[in-house]
Design a protein around this motif. Sequence first.
Motif, short mmCIF file in Angstrom:
data_model
loop_
_atom_site.label_atom_id
_atom_site.label_comp_id
_atom_site.label_asym_id
_atom_site.label_seq_id
_atom_site.Cartn_x
_atom_site.Cartn_y
_atom_site.Cartn_z
N TRP A 1 -1.88 -10.61 -5.93
CA TRP A 1 -2.41 -11.39 -7.04
C TRP A 1 -3.76 -10.89 -7.55
N GLU A 2 -4.63 -10.49 -6.64
CA GLU A 2 -5.99 -10.10 -7.03
C GLU A 2 -6.16 -8.59 -6.89
N THR A 3 -6.70 -7.94 -7.91
CA THR A 3 -6.96 -6.51 -7.86
C THR A 3 -7.94 -6.22 -6.72
N SER A 4 -7.56 -5.32 -5.83
CA SER A 4 -8.41 -5.03 -4.68
C SER A 4 -7.91 -3.78 -3.98
N GLY A 5 -8.68 -3.30 -3.03
CA GLY A 5 -8.28 -2.22 -2.16
C GLY A 5 -7.86 -2.76 -0.80
N GLU A 6 -7.42 -1.85 0.07
CA GLU A 6 -6.99 -2.21 1.42
C GLU A 6 -5.97 -3.35 1.39
N VAL A 7 -4.94 -3.15 0.58
CA VAL A 7 -3.93 -4.20 0.37
C VAL A 7 -2.93 -4.19 1.52
N PRO A 8 -2.68 -5.34 2.14
CA PRO A 8 -1.72 -5.40 3.25
C PRO A 8 -0.28 -5.37 2.74
N LEU A 9 0.62 -4.94 3.61
CA LEU A 9 2.05 -5.00 3.30
C LEU A 9 2.58 -6.33 3.81
N LEU A 10 3.07 -7.16 2.90
CA LEU A 10 3.57 -8.47 3.27
C LEU A 10 4.99 -8.38 3.77
N LEU A 11 5.19 -8.73 5.02
CA LEU A 11 6.53 -8.78 5.58
C LEU A 11 7.21 -10.08 5.20
N PHE A 12 6.42 -11.13 5.10
CA PHE A 12 6.95 -12.44 4.72
C PHE A 12 5.86 -13.19 3.98
N ALA A 13 6.27 -13.90 2.96
CA ALA A 13 5.36 -14.77 2.21
C ALA A 13 6.17 -15.64 1.28
N LEU A 14 5.59 -16.73 0.87
CA LEU A 14 6.20 -17.58 -0.15
C LEU A 14 5.30 -17.55 -1.38
N PRO A 15 5.64 -16.70 -2.37
CA PRO A 15 4.81 -16.61 -3.58
C PRO A 15 4.80 -17.92 -4.35
N ASP A 16 3.62 -18.31 -4.77
CA ASP A 16 3.41 -19.53 -5.57
C ASP A 16 2.81 -19.11 -6.90
N GLN A 17 3.69 -18.89 -7.88
CA GLN A 17 3.20 -18.36 -9.15
C GLN A 17 2.37 -19.38 -9.92
N LYS A 18 2.67 -20.65 -9.74
CA LYS A 18 1.91 -21.68 -10.44
C LYS A 18 0.45 -21.66 -10.04
N ASN A 19 0.19 -21.48 -8.76
CA ASN A 19 -1.18 -21.45 -8.26
C ASN A 19 -1.69 -20.03 -8.03
N GLN A 20 -0.89 -19.02 -8.37
CA GLN A 20 -1.28 -17.62 -8.28
C GLN A 20 -1.73 -17.24 -6.86
N THR A 21 -0.91 -17.60 -5.89
CA THR A 21 -1.24 -17.30 -4.50
C THR A 21 0.04 -17.24 -3.68
N ASN A 22 -0.10 -16.87 -2.41
CA ASN A 22 1.02 -16.85 -1.47
C ASN A 22 0.77 -17.85 -0.35
N HIS A 23 1.85 -18.31 0.24
CA HIS A 23 1.75 -19.19 1.40
C HIS A 23 2.49 -18.54 2.58
N PHE A 24 1.99 -18.83 3.79
CA PHE A 24 2.64 -18.38 5.03
C PHE A 24 2.81 -16.86 5.07
N GLU A 25 1.73 -16.16 4.85
CA GLU A 25 1.80 -14.70 4.84
C GLU A 25 1.90 -14.11 6.24
N LEU A 26 2.74 -13.10 6.37
CA LEU A 26 2.82 -12.27 7.57
C LEU A 26 2.70 -10.83 7.08
N ALA A 27 1.59 -10.17 7.45
CA ALA A 27 1.29 -8.90 6.80
C ALA A 27 0.81 -7.85 7.80
N ILE A 28 0.97 -6.58 7.39
CA ILE A 28 0.40 -5.44 8.13
C ILE A 28 -0.79 -4.93 7.33
N PRO A 29 -1.99 -4.99 7.86
CA PRO A 29 -3.19 -4.63 7.09
C PRO A 29 -3.12 -3.22 6.50
N ASN A 30 -3.53 -3.10 5.25
CA ASN A 30 -3.76 -1.83 4.55
C ASN A 30 -2.49 -1.02 4.26
#
Length: 467
Positions: free
Chosen positions: A259-288
């Motif tokens: 959602w936010e322009t940035s560096g060091e973006v993690p790879l999301l293995l699992f998440a529930l995207p919430d487009q209304k609030n422009q965010t994710n819930h319950f993220e499971l990620a591998i950093p960078n």
Amino acid sequence: MELDPLLLSRIQFAFVVSFHAIFPVFSIGLAAFIAVLEGLAYKTGNPVWLKLSGFWTKVFAVVFGMGVVSGIVMAFQFGTNWSNFAYASANFLGPMLSYEVITAFFLEAAFLGVLLFGRDKVPPGAHLASAILVATGTFISAFWILAANSWMQTPAGMELRDGIFHVVSWSDAIFNPSFPYRFLHMVLASFLTGSFVVAGVSAWYLLRGREVEANKKALSMCLWLILFIAPTQAVVGDFHGLNTLEHQPMKVAAMEGHWETSGEVPLLLFALPDQKNQTNHFELAIPNLASFILTHDWHGELKGLNEVPPEHQPPVAIVFWSFRVMVGIGLLMILFALTGLALRHKGRLWRARWYLQGLRAMSIAPFLAVLTGWFVTEVGRAPWLVYGLMSQAESVTPSLTGGMALFTLIGYIVVYALVFTAGVYYLMRVLYVGLEDPDIDDIDDHDRPARPLSAAHVPFEIEQGGH
């Protein structure tokens, strides 16, 4: 409740395209396989290759027919639901669709008749040539269709004047920036689809003790091809992703749930995207890892969806999960290929019933991968029909009402359900008969081959292994 003609038109087109896409992607790979079988039969004179070719040609004919029937309404919909787009893009898409019919469809249709009915009526070399020409026609068809669709993804060689696209460079328009990657990606997907279907059906026959020698050969050929094609597809997919990042960064952002322009973006293995609030819930990620995969730099910056207003963002949840299903199936294909190689090396390939059963299940997987990949491509382009130049809202037919769109959508669902049911029924009859010679319409129940129902009925040759 007021019906939205734009939404219903999008659903209708998505349904028709999804239904149609599974047939060409299978027929391309299967046609190439048949051409190889015909070549082997011509060179060696081994009747096993002729039996395999004859059987899979029957399957190809049914699939080809279903693809033709389901594809007829594709161009028809441009006029009924997307007339503004049809009018604006006619200078380019009109010739492209005509080229596909003239150079590909006519070629396939003409020589398919020779392939189906000419084995004993034309010289062997002519019959082999017909198989090669049918396979060539499927590739030519894919070339024109993917060139047209890729232009909608990465438009080039055009000028937009008074709402009309005018071609200024045919070479730039046809060989637009995303076309080479998308064409190669789809061709490899077709090979994988054909290979896994043939492998799954062959495994099913082997488990039932049917035409053992022929199906061992077919399965072995497919597993060797999958071993090389599946990892290659992953590499091509990586290049395709880099190209998409360059030309359609919002699609990639939706694929990654970023959602936010940035560096060091993690790879999301699992998440529930919430487009209304422009965010994710319950993220499971591998950093960078997303930064590294997409920029080949652990600290690489990726544009986020917040770069554009919410109304210009694609439906994130659909793109996000479709991408993960596609990638997951791709990794599963590689795993099956490597497992097959290990079993072959240990001499256990033919007696590993669990693996043969797995191949049966995997015969459906390529179609799911193709559909979810298509969802990523098409839904990820939203809200644009011609990326950055013409939106879906600008493309829909102005006089179309929600009721009209709903009526045709229901009609297509009913008709396609009938077509699919009839096609699958006939395919099942072809598969039930197998590589036997009698015509399926002349076979009574008491003439049908016996069907082992348990492991005890599997021939000793399969149960004990061997190559």
